[in-house]
Design a protein around this motif. Structure first.
Motif, PDB file in Angstrom:
ATOM      1  N   UNK A 150       0.962  -1.093  -0.250  1.00  0.00           N
ATOM      2  CA  UNK A 150       0.032   0.122  -0.009  1.00  0.00           C
ATOM      3  C   UNK A 150       0.772   1.476   0.139  1.00  0.00           C
ATOM      4  N   UNK A 151       1.756   1.302   0.908  1.00  0.00           N
ATOM      5  CA  UNK A 151       2.712   2.419   0.871  1.00  0.00           C
ATOM      6  C   UNK A 151       3.504   2.701  -0.358  1.00  0.00           C
ATOM      7  N   UNK A 152       4.097   1.679  -0.886  1.00  0.00           N
ATOM      8  CA  UNK A 152       4.829   1.751  -2.224  1.00  0.00           C
ATOM      9  C   UNK A 152       3.867   2.153  -3.598  1.00  0.00           C
ATOM     10  N   UNK A 153       2.935   1.453  -3.221  1.00  0.00           N
ATOM     11  CA  UNK A 153       1.894   1.861  -4.565  1.00  0.00           C
ATOM     12  C   UNK A 153       1.533   3.198  -4.628  1.00  0.00           C
ATOM     13  N   UNK A 154       1.562   3.847  -3.480  1.00  0.00           N
ATOM     14  CA  UNK A 154       1.181   5.284  -3.614  1.00  0.00           C
ATOM     15  C   UNK A 154       2.243   6.197  -4.124  1.00  0.00           C
ATOM     16  N   UNK A 155       3.471   5.548  -4.421  1.00  0.00           N
ATOM     17  CA  UNK A 155       4.554   6.037  -4.901  1.00  0.00           C
ATOM     18  C   UNK A 155       4.752   5.863  -6.390  1.00  0.00           C
ATOM     19  N   UNK A 156       4.643   4.560  -6.598  1.00  0.00           N
ATOM     20  CA  UNK A 156       5.009   3.944  -8.102  1.00  0.00           C
ATOM     21  C   UNK A 156       3.846   2.627  -8.158  1.00  0.00           C
ATOM     22  N   UNK A 157       2.691   2.639  -8.654  1.00  0.00           N
ATOM     23  CA  UNK A 157       1.799   1.744  -8.652  1.00  0.00           C
ATOM     24  C   UNK A 157       2.260   0.629  -9.543  1.00  0.00           C
TER      25      UNK A 157
END
Length: 79
Positions: A41-48
């Motif tokens: 969830x946290x990394x998808x906010x930066x790069x899906x």
């Protein structure tokens, strides 16, 4: 296509170890644990992530192996 085995996490034991390879096209291949839901969830906010991608978690013991993999990849002559 050839693959150069760089190594596996020395603290991982005999099964299911994080590991790194470099192929003849200078690509790094990394084996590791799948990230947990919170990390996704946290990394998808930066790069899906695309459908064909995964977020892999590597332990700190893998840092020297990744450095070696990069050194090997940079030494391979591009065809």
């Amino acid at each position: 296509m050839g693959y150069t085995f760089i190594g596996k996490d020395p603290e991982s034991g005999e099964e299911g170890c994080p590991a790194v390879w470099v192929d003849d096209d200078r690509r790094l291949l990394v084996q590791g644990r799948h990230a947990d839901v919170e990390a996704l969830a946290r990394t998808n906010a930066d790069s899906p992530q695309a459908d064909d991608e995964s977020l892999i978690v590597l332990e700190p013991g893998m840092i020297p192996l990744l450095k070696e993999a990069i050194r090997v990849a940079e030494s391979i002559e591009v065809r």
